[in-house]
Design an enzyme around this catalytic site. Structure first.
Site, PDB file in Angstrom:
ATOM      1  N   TYR A 182       0.762  -1.111  -0.062  1.00 31.24           N
ATOM      2  CA  TYR A 182       0.126  -0.142   0.059  1.00 31.24           C
ATOM      3  C   TYR A 182       0.802   1.225   0.032  1.00 31.24           C
ATOM      4  CZ  TYR A 182      -4.422  -2.490   0.036  1.00 31.24           C
ATOM      5  OH  TYR A 182      -5.334  -3.228  -0.004  1.00 31.24           O
TER       6      TYR A 182
ATOM      7  N   ALA B 243     -12.528   8.068 -20.118  1.00 34.03           N
ATOM      8  CA  ALA B 243     -13.139   8.834 -19.320  1.00 34.03           C
ATOM      9  C   ALA B 243     -12.761  10.360 -19.194  1.00 34.03           C
ATOM     10  CB  ALA B 243     -13.088   8.481 -17.827  1.00 34.03           C
TER      11      ALA B 243
ATOM     12  N   VAL C 157      -9.647   3.899  -4.384  1.00 32.10           N
ATOM     13  CA  VAL C 157      -9.148   4.144  -3.150  1.00 32.10           C
ATOM     14  C   VAL C 157      -7.995   5.116  -2.996  1.00 32.10           C
ATOM     15  CG1 VAL C 157      -9.692   1.951  -2.136  1.00 32.10           C
ATOM     16  CG2 VAL C 157      -7.588   2.146  -3.058  1.00 32.10           C
TER      17      VAL C 157
ATOM     18  N   HIS D 208     -15.094   1.288  -1.075  1.00 33.37           N
ATOM     19  CA  HIS D 208     -13.975   0.471  -1.053  1.00 33.37           C
ATOM     20  C   HIS D 208     -12.838   1.103  -0.178  1.00 33.37           C
ATOM     21  CE1 HIS D 208     -14.711  -2.353  -4.853  1.00 33.37           C
ATOM     22  NE2 HIS D 208     -15.630  -2.458  -3.880  1.00 33.37           N
TER      23      HIS D 208
ATOM     24  N   CYS E  60      -3.776   0.526  21.477  1.00 34.45           N
ATOM     25  CA  CYS E  60      -3.716  -0.923  21.944  1.00 34.45           C
ATOM     26  C   CYS E  60      -2.782  -1.879  21.476  1.00 34.45           C
ATOM     27  CB  CYS E  60      -5.315  -1.730  21.475  1.00 34.45           C
ATOM     28  SG  CYS E  60      -5.049  -2.074  19.590  1.00 34.45           S
TER      29      CYS E  60
ATOM     30  N   ASN F 295     -16.655   3.265 -21.199  1.00 32.85           N
ATOM     31  CA  ASN F 295     -15.301   2.472 -20.949  1.00 32.85           C
ATOM     32  C   ASN F 295     -14.692   2.431 -22.494  1.00 32.85           C
ATOM     33  OD1 ASN F 295     -13.626   0.272 -20.432  1.00 32.85           O
ATOM     34  ND2 ASN F 295     -15.005  -0.137 -18.492  1.00 32.85           N
TER      35      ASN F 295
ATOM     36  N   CYS G  80      -0.978   0.473  16.757  1.00 34.86           N
ATOM     37  CA  CYS G  80      -2.077   1.345  17.095  1.00 34.86           C
ATOM     38  C   CYS G  80      -1.389   2.065  18.536  1.00 34.86           C
ATOM     39  CB  CYS G  80      -3.240   0.573  17.417  1.00 34.86           C
ATOM     40  SG  CYS G  80      -4.490   1.597  18.396  1.00 34.86           S
TER      41      CYS G  80
HETATM   42  P1  OAD Z   1     -10.645  -2.933 -13.367  1.00 31.83           P
HETATM   43  O1  OAD Z   1      -9.169  -2.827 -13.281  1.00 31.83           O
HETATM   44  O2  OAD Z   1     -11.383  -4.265 -13.110  1.00 31.83           O
HETATM   45  O3  OAD Z   1     -11.402  -2.370 -14.404  1.00 31.83           O
HETATM   46  C1  OAD Z   1     -10.699  -1.029 -14.963  1.00 31.83           C
HETATM   47  C2  OAD Z   1     -11.858  -0.804 -15.971  1.00 31.83           C
HETATM   48  O4  OAD Z   1     -11.473   0.568 -16.578  1.00 31.83           O
HETATM   49  C3  OAD Z   1     -11.889  -1.799 -17.290  1.00 31.83           C
HETATM   50  O5  OAD Z   1     -13.280  -1.998 -17.599  1.00 31.83           O
HETATM   51  C4  OAD Z   1     -11.220  -0.963 -18.218  1.00 31.83           C
HETATM   52  O6  OAD Z   1     -11.551  -1.469 -19.440  1.00 31.83           O
HETATM   53  C5  OAD Z   1     -11.515   0.513 -17.877  1.00 31.83           C
HETATM   54  N1  OAD Z   1     -10.818   1.549 -18.549  1.00 31.83           N
HETATM   55  C6  OAD Z   1      -9.236   1.411 -18.429  1.00 31.83           C
HETATM   56  N2  OAD Z   1      -8.737   2.761 -18.858  1.00 31.83           N
HETATM   57  C7  OAD Z   1      -9.896   3.323 -19.134  1.00 31.83           C
HETATM   58  C8  OAD Z   1     -10.130   4.717 -19.566  1.00 31.83           C
HETATM   59  N3  OAD Z   1      -9.035   5.680 -19.707  1.00 31.83           N
HETATM   60  N4  OAD Z   1     -11.305   5.237 -19.526  1.00 31.83           N
HETATM   61  C9  OAD Z   1     -12.245   4.580 -19.216  1.00 31.83           C
HETATM   62  N5  OAD Z   1     -12.283   3.288 -18.877  1.00 31.83           N
HETATM   63  C10 OAD Z   1     -11.019   2.839 -18.685  1.00 31.83           C
HETATM   64  O7  OAD Z   1     -10.966  -1.827 -12.152  1.00 31.83           O
HETATM   65  P2  OAD Z   1     -12.433  -1.908 -11.264  1.00 31.83           P
HETATM   66  O8  OAD Z   1     -13.607  -2.008 -12.114  1.00 31.83           O
HETATM   67  O9  OAD Z   1     -12.259  -0.628 -10.688  1.00 31.83           O
HETATM   68  O10 OAD Z   1     -11.846  -3.948  -5.247  1.00 31.83           O
HETATM   69  O11 OAD Z   1     -12.204  -2.973 -10.227  1.00 31.83           O
HETATM   70  C11 OAD Z   1     -13.100  -2.966  -9.123  1.00 31.83           C
HETATM   71  C12 OAD Z   1     -12.746  -3.434  -7.944  1.00 31.83           C
HETATM   72  O12 OAD Z   1     -11.751  -4.696  -8.185  1.00 31.83           O
HETATM   73  C13 OAD Z   1     -11.623  -2.560  -7.315  1.00 31.83           C
HETATM   74  O13 OAD Z   1     -12.216  -1.549  -6.477  1.00 31.83           O
HETATM   75  C14 OAD Z   1     -11.174  -3.634  -6.374  1.00 31.83           C
HETATM   76  C15 OAD Z   1     -11.061  -4.775  -7.217  1.00 31.83           C
HETATM   77  O14 OAD Z   1     -11.328  -6.041  -6.577  1.00 31.83           O
HETATM   78  C16 OAD Z   1     -11.340  -4.019  -3.834  1.00 31.83           C
HETATM   79  O15 OAD Z   1     -10.329  -3.732  -3.790  1.00 31.83           O
HETATM   80  C17 OAD Z   1     -12.465  -4.350  -2.914  1.00 31.83           C
END
Ligand code: OAD
Length: 253
Positions: free
Chosen positions: A70, A234, A106, A122, A153, A216, A150
């Protein structure tokens, strides 16, 4: 840049909507240089998959490794700036009477851009919390220990983010359900629509009569269900959407 085609019906819906809910994923931060979740990890972290690190089990087994991952991800974001996609949503929030931004990210870039009503379903990696008591601690980067203990604790601090297998913050989940159930228009932006319960939100909004627009660079699991699908980044589509709908030129912002 390919010609961005935005259906006039979507412009009309956005212009007349009272309540808009937006769900963003890692794709909206891609143009800020933040790798998406399913991008290959780079450098030292290339040998790991996020699913191996973002879990309570991984933290229990090797808290230092997870904390350092992280730290690496926070450092990636330190130099990142909100892009035109984030900034277009700030304008949209000023134009729509009732606007809710739900993010799976995040990285904190929406707040950095100036968005006000942000639901972080998230969590946020710029906050830590006690792994036992849940007490929140800001500015994790100020701590020497990896992970810090912490002060109350003595348990390890951990990133204030949702890990695989963990439940979402109840208040954030409730608020995102409500905004999905009550909106006129739902925008799904830069998310692969794979992870629940976020992936259900657009479908929930449709059950309550909302239109769903997806932005997307490629089709996703949501695409067949969406009322509108706009192919493009985007950072390119959102300024165009704002310009056509409200005559706000983002290049001047
Ligand atoms: P992903 O990496 O799964 O998907 C990213 C999406 O963004 C894909 O559909 C790409 O096609 C699209 N993409 C990439 N570049 C782009 C751009 N310039 N403009 C528009 N779209 C674009 O990421 P998330 O969908 O955010 O959860 O993943 C969801 C969750 O999966 C995350 O929050 C995380 C992970 O498990 C946790 O950590 C709990």
């Amino acid at each position: 840049m390919d010609e961005i085609v935005i259906p006039s019906a979507l412009i009309q819906s956005l212009r007349t909507a009272s309540r808009v809910a937006v769900l963003t994923g890692a794709g909206i931060s891609a143009e800020s240089g933040v790798p998406t979740f399913r991008d290959a990890q780079s450098g030292l972290w290339a040998r790991y998959r996020p699913e191996e690190l973002a879990t309570p089990g991984a933290f229990k087994r090797d808290p230092r490794l997870v904390w350092e991952w992280y730290e690496w991800r926070r450092n990636l974001v330190t130099d990142a700036k909100p892009n035109l996609g984030h900034r277009s949503l700030v304008i949209m929030e000023t134009q729509v009477p009732d606007f809710t931004l739900i993010t799976q990210n995040v990285d904190g870039l929406h707040q950095m851009a100036g968005s006000k009503n942000v639901i972080e379903i998230h969590g946020n990696m710029h906050r830590s919390k006690c792994s036992t008591e849940g007490t929140i601690f800001d500015q994790p980067e100020l701590y020497e220990d990896k992970p810090p203990l912490c002060p109350d604790c003595g348990a390890y601090l951990r990133p204030d983010v949702v890990w695989f297998g963990e439940s979402l913050p109840p208040e954030a989940l409730q608020a995102s359900w409500e905004s999905a159930q009550n909106c006129d228009l739902f925008l799904s932006i830069g998310t692969s629509a794979l992870v629940e319960p976020a992936a259900t939100l657009p479908l929930l909004s449709q059950e309550n009569g909302a239109e769903v627009a997806e932005i997307n660079i490629q089709e996703t699991r949501l695409t067949p269900h969406a009322s509108y699908f706009i192919v493009g980044s985007a950072a390119q589509v959102l300024p165009e959407l704002v310009k056509i709908t409200w005559q706000v030129d983002m290049s001047a912002e």
